[in-house]
Design a protein around this motif. Sequence first.
Motif, PDB file in Angstrom:
ATOM      1  N   ARG A  25       0.831  -1.203   0.000  1.00  0.00           N
ATOM      2  CA  ARG A  25       0.000   0.000   0.000  1.00  0.00           C
ATOM      3  C   ARG A  25       0.866   1.255   0.000  1.00  0.00           C
ATOM      4  N   PRO A  26       0.358   2.339  -0.598  1.00  0.00           N
ATOM      5  CA  PRO A  26       1.111   3.591  -0.519  1.00  0.00           C
ATOM      6  C   PRO A  26       1.194   4.075   0.929  1.00  0.00           C
ATOM      7  N   LEU A  27       2.238   4.843   1.198  1.00  0.00           N
ATOM      8  CA  LEU A  27       2.443   5.386   2.547  1.00  0.00           C
ATOM      9  C   LEU A  27       2.249   6.902   2.488  1.00  0.00           C
ATOM     10  N   ASN A  74      11.613  -0.338   6.428  1.00  0.00           N
ATOM     11  CA  ASN A  74      11.806  -0.782   5.048  1.00  0.00           C
ATOM     12  C   ASN A  74      10.689  -0.219   4.158  1.00  0.00           C
ATOM     13  N   LEU A  75      11.092   0.604   3.206  1.00  0.00           N
ATOM     14  CA  LEU A  75      10.089   1.209   2.302  1.00  0.00           C
ATOM     15  C   LEU A  75      10.258   0.706   0.872  1.00  0.00           C
ATOM     16  N   LYS A  76      10.903  -0.446   0.740  1.00  0.00           N
ATOM     17  CA  LYS A  76      11.161  -0.990  -0.603  1.00  0.00           C
ATOM     18  C   LYS A  76       9.845  -1.126  -1.385  1.00  0.00           C
ATOM     19  N   ASP A  77       9.861  -0.644  -2.613  1.00  0.00           N
ATOM     20  CA  ASP A  77       8.717  -0.713  -3.532  1.00  0.00           C
ATOM     21  C   ASP A  77       7.519   0.131  -3.103  1.00  0.00           C
ATOM     22  N   ARG A  78       7.682   0.957  -2.061  1.00  0.00           N
ATOM     23  CA  ARG A  78       6.539   1.754  -1.614  1.00  0.00           C
ATOM     24  C   ARG A  78       6.491   3.087  -2.351  1.00  0.00           C
ATOM     25  N   GLN A  79       5.286   3.489  -2.714  1.00  0.00           N
ATOM     26  CA  GLN A  79       5.071   4.852  -3.223  1.00  0.00           C
ATOM     27  C   GLN A  79       4.699   5.701  -2.009  1.00  0.00           C
ATOM     28  N   VAL A  80       5.404   6.815  -1.840  1.00  0.00           N
ATOM     29  CA  VAL A  80       5.228   7.611  -0.623  1.00  0.00           C
ATOM     30  C   VAL A  80       4.722   9.014  -0.972  1.00  0.00           C
ATOM     31  N   PHE A  81       3.744   9.480  -0.186  1.00  0.00           N
ATOM     32  CA  PHE A  81       3.185  10.823  -0.354  1.00  0.00           C
ATOM     33  C   PHE A  81       3.469  11.623   0.910  1.00  0.00           C
ATOM     34  N   VAL A  82       4.293  12.670   0.764  1.00  0.00           N
ATOM     35  CA  VAL A  82       4.664  13.519   1.902  1.00  0.00           C
ATOM     36  C   VAL A  82       3.728  14.719   1.925  1.00  0.00           C
ATOM     37  N   LEU A  83       3.253  15.065   3.114  1.00  0.00           N
ATOM     38  CA  LEU A  83       2.366  16.231   3.252  1.00  0.00           C
ATOM     39  C   LEU A  83       3.083  17.306   4.045  1.00  0.00           C
ATOM     40  N   ASP A  84       3.337  18.425   3.394  1.00  0.00           N
ATOM     41  CA  ASP A  84       4.000  19.552   4.068  1.00  0.00           C
ATOM     42  C   ASP A  84       3.457  20.827   3.415  1.00  0.00           C
ATOM     43  N   PRO A  85       2.723  21.655   4.166  1.00  0.00           N
ATOM     44  CA  PRO A  85       2.011  22.750   3.499  1.00  0.00           C
ATOM     45  C   PRO A  85       2.905  23.780   2.816  1.00  0.00           C
ATOM     46  N   MET A  86       4.096  24.082   3.399  1.00  0.00           N
ATOM     47  CA  MET A  86       4.885  25.185   2.870  1.00  0.00           C
ATOM     48  C   MET A  86       6.253  24.711   2.413  1.00  0.00           C
TER      49      MET A  86
END
Length: 227
Positions: free
Chosen positions: A85-87, A135-147
Amino acid sequence: MNPPDHARGGTSLGFMRTLVIDHPLVAHKMSRLRREETSSATFRLLAEELVTLLAYEATEALEVEEVAITTPVAPTVGLEMKEPRPLVVPILRAGLGMLNGMVRLMPTAEVGFLGLVRDEETLSASIYADRLPDNLKDRQVFVLDPMLATGGTLIAAIDILLERGAKDVTAICLLAAPEGLARLEEAYANTHAQVTIVTAGLDERLNDKGYIVPGLGDAGDRLYGTV
Ligand code: URA
């Protein structure tokens, strides 16, 4: 190969690309968000709505796979999100104000937390909380940072995610400054890292305190009231 640049207002360089979302609803909500008279309660609502709109564009390369399904009428083949699953990673504290808007669109995503604090003198970022899988191998990651201001916080966060093996990292930011984007491009454009920035607005510049101009002030304070 660069990933294709589908979204409106996109530019690409090396393996990093920036998508500035040009949409009337996004523009309207951003303007309301920026107003100094907007209350924290309204600011929180607008931030969530904006993230959901940005998330639609940010997830355009989300990996899906074919699955056999049966509708009330006939068997067919559907497309559903692939494992792992995406992170989703909100950067504490202001990124928390973006989390609901993101998981509304992707309720099955996993959520990890990263606490980064910016030294207001040196403007450099240091980690005070790490609640991410090792371990984040093969993971699609979405970072949330407003600025996305100087870019220091985001680079520190993306470096950790890439070090742990993330396949690609997409940062969703309400606003970005040209100085911050230039630093990110310098850090990732000519590497193999797949980094995408999705933002609702690219502002003029940073002021001498590292605030985005015209910006919206301190996003954490606007969301939660001044501490
Ligand atoms: N962080 C904020 O909250 N606002 C800015 O303008 C820059 C960094």
